[in-house]
Motif scaffolding. Structure first.
Motif, mmCIF file in Angstrom:
data_model
loop_
_atom_site.group_PDB
_atom_site.id
_atom_site.type_symbol
_atom_site.label_atom_id
_atom_site.label_comp_id
_atom_site.label_asym_id
_atom_site.label_seq_id
_atom_site.Cartn_x
_atom_site.Cartn_y
_atom_site.Cartn_z
ATOM 1 N N UNK A 1 0.845 -1.193 0.000
ATOM 2 C CA UNK A 1 0.000 0.000 0.000
ATOM 3 C C UNK A 1 0.880 1.242 0.000
ATOM 4 N N UNK A 2 0.561 2.178 -0.878
ATOM 5 C CA UNK A 2 1.214 3.487 -0.897
ATOM 6 C C UNK A 2 0.333 4.470 -0.154
ATOM 7 N N UNK A 3 0.916 5.228 0.773
ATOM 8 C CA UNK A 3 0.196 6.271 1.498
ATOM 9 C C UNK A 3 0.866 7.596 1.197
ATOM 10 N N UNK B 1 0.774 -1.107 8.672
ATOM 11 C CA UNK B 1 2.017 -1.859 8.901
ATOM 12 C C UNK B 1 1.801 -2.949 9.950
ATOM 13 N N UNK B 2 0.957 -2.669 10.948
ATOM 14 C CA UNK B 2 0.692 -3.649 12.002
ATOM 15 C C UNK B 2 -0.071 -4.866 11.497
ATOM 16 N N UNK B 3 -0.689 -4.786 10.318
ATOM 17 C CA UNK B 3 -1.399 -5.927 9.741
ATOM 18 C C UNK B 3 -0.479 -6.818 8.913
ATOM 19 N N UNK B 4 0.763 -6.399 8.728
ATOM 20 C CA UNK B 4 1.707 -7.161 7.919
ATOM 21 C C UNK B 4 1.833 -6.663 6.503
ATOM 22 N N UNK B 5 1.046 -5.661 6.130
ATOM 23 C CA UNK B 5 1.161 -5.086 4.795
ATOM 24 C C UNK B 5 2.508 -4.386 4.636
ATOM 25 N N UNK B 6 3.010 -4.377 3.411
ATOM 26 C CA UNK B 6 4.177 -3.569 3.086
ATOM 27 C C UNK B 6 3.675 -2.166 2.768
ATOM 28 N N UNK B 7 4.183 -1.185 3.488
ATOM 29 C CA UNK B 7 3.682 0.181 3.370
ATOM 30 C C UNK B 7 4.773 1.090 2.816
ATOM 31 N N UNK C 1 8.075 -4.322 10.965
ATOM 32 C CA UNK C 1 7.309 -3.572 9.958
ATOM 33 C C UNK C 1 8.051 -3.544 8.630
ATOM 34 N N UNK C 2 7.287 -3.770 7.557
ATOM 35 C CA UNK C 2 7.851 -3.698 6.208
ATOM 36 C C UNK C 2 7.471 -2.335 5.630
ATOM 37 N N UNK C 3 8.336 -1.378 5.831
ATOM 38 C CA UNK C 3 8.052 -0.002 5.438
ATOM 39 C C UNK C 3 9.237 0.595 4.708
ATOM 40 N N UNK C 4 8.948 1.429 3.741
ATOM 41 C CA UNK C 4 9.984 2.188 3.040
ATOM 42 C C UNK C 4 9.357 3.481 2.549
ATOM 43 N N UNK C 5 10.180 4.355 1.997
ATOM 44 C CA UNK C 5 9.689 5.655 1.525
ATOM 45 C C UNK C 5 10.079 5.862 0.070
ATOM 46 N N UNK C 6 9.273 6.649 -0.614
ATOM 47 C CA UNK C 6 9.586 7.087 -1.960
ATOM 48 C C UNK C 6 9.380 8.594 -2.005
#
Length: 315
Positions: A23-25, A41-47, A71-76
């Motif tokens: 998911x992109x936010x 992120x707490x649901x396991x989604x990659x954000x 958490x599987x998180x990154x930024x663009x």
């Protein structure tokens, strides 16, 4: 006769797992967008946090990783005020995207009127035109997912506004708070018109519109350095807590719109209590969102102003 298992009621504190989804936010480094990202992120989604400020994005990523172990998180880097940069930004997202939350926005309180580098009024250019153009480049990625979804974050401030199609850029009558409300109304019209066009094209992608109700900094839990809250601010916000809520709760409608398959395209979701606070629920479409002709004219104007058309991605 075997009983049909019932769907458990939606619980904002017990979200379904979303492992394997991306998911992109937009604007995910602060405010409501940050809490959308944290909850997903707490649901396991990659954000993926879309942010125009790499420093703020890195700070938000550090807080997310501390709050959500693993958490599987990154930024663009994503600057919605720079329309020419959006296609390149999308190219870094990968082959598919399960959902985007169009959350980022600019809200100005005082004159003078300001413009983006492309010559558009800053709030209209960022809040609406930026997301309109971004959607053009995201749709192929969303279509590559099993059930891609566009979630557009509107605002309760839009409920009493009307679009002036002859002055979308507020060149003739600029009042910051009214202009902001109208830009959010434009976003909401776009989300609904996008759904109509997706259905006409037979796409598997859906488009949902949400709003956060009344979300106050003073009622928002601290997430330093992303969000700082003093005891004085918390106490000062107590009277408003009767009808309003924090930005963590303001994120709930968007999070449900991403995760809940029962949420349908073309729907409007907001807080349960007077549209201002509480758990997310479906709302009737507001009267000022009910005219598809207005949305169609806005779409045509937006395409002319941005030089792109999301319709082109629908085949």
């Amino acid at each position: 006769m075997p009983s049909v298992p019932s769907t458990p009621p939606w619980d904002v504190h017990r979200l379904p797992p979303a492992d394997g989804r991306t998911v992109l936010v937009t604007g995910g480094n602060a405010g409501i967008g940050y809490f959308v990202a944290e909850q997903l992120a707490a649901t396991g989604a990659a954000v993926v946090l879309g942010s125009r400020d790499p420093g703020k994005a890195e700070a938000a990523l550090a807080v997310l990783r501390a709050r959500v172990p693993g958490a599987r998180v990154r930024a663009v880097r994503l600057d919605l005020a720079d329309l020419g940069s959006l296609r390149t930004a999308v190219a870094s997202l990968g082959p598919h995207l399960d959902a985007v939350v169009h959350n980022a926005g600019v809200a100005l309180d005082d004159p003078p009127r300001r413009e983006t580098g492309d010559g558009h009024e800053l709030m209209f250019g960022t809040n609406h035109l930026g997301h309109f153009a971004l959607t053009r480049w995201l749709l192929p990625l969303l279509a590559a997912a099993p059930a891609g979804r566009v979630v557009t974050m509107g605002s309760f401030a839009a409920k009493t506004e009307q679009l002036d199609l002859a002055d979308l850029q507020s060149r003739h009558d600029y009042r910051p708070k009214r202009t902001y409300g109208r830009t959010k109304l434009a976003q909401m019209h776009f989300g609904l018109e996008l759904e109509r066009r997706l259905r006409a094209a037979g796409s598997a992608v859906t488009s949902v519109v949400v709003h956060p109700g009344g979300a106050l900094d003073s009622r928002t839990p601290a997430r330093p350095p992303v969000h700082q809250r003093t005891a004085g601010a918390w106490l000062g916000g107590l009277p408003a807590a009767v009808v309003l809520q924090g930005k963590d709760a303001g994120a709930w409608p968007a999070v449900r719109a991403v995760l809940d398959p029962a949420v349908g395209g073309g729907q409007l979701w907001g807080p349960r209590v007077f549209g201002l606070r509480g758990a997310p629920r479906r709302e009737p479409l507001w009267r000022n969102l009910a005219d598809p002709a207005v949305a169609g004219r806005l779409w045509a104007a937006s395409s002319e102003l941005t030089g792109v058309d999301p319709q082109d991605a629908l085949g």
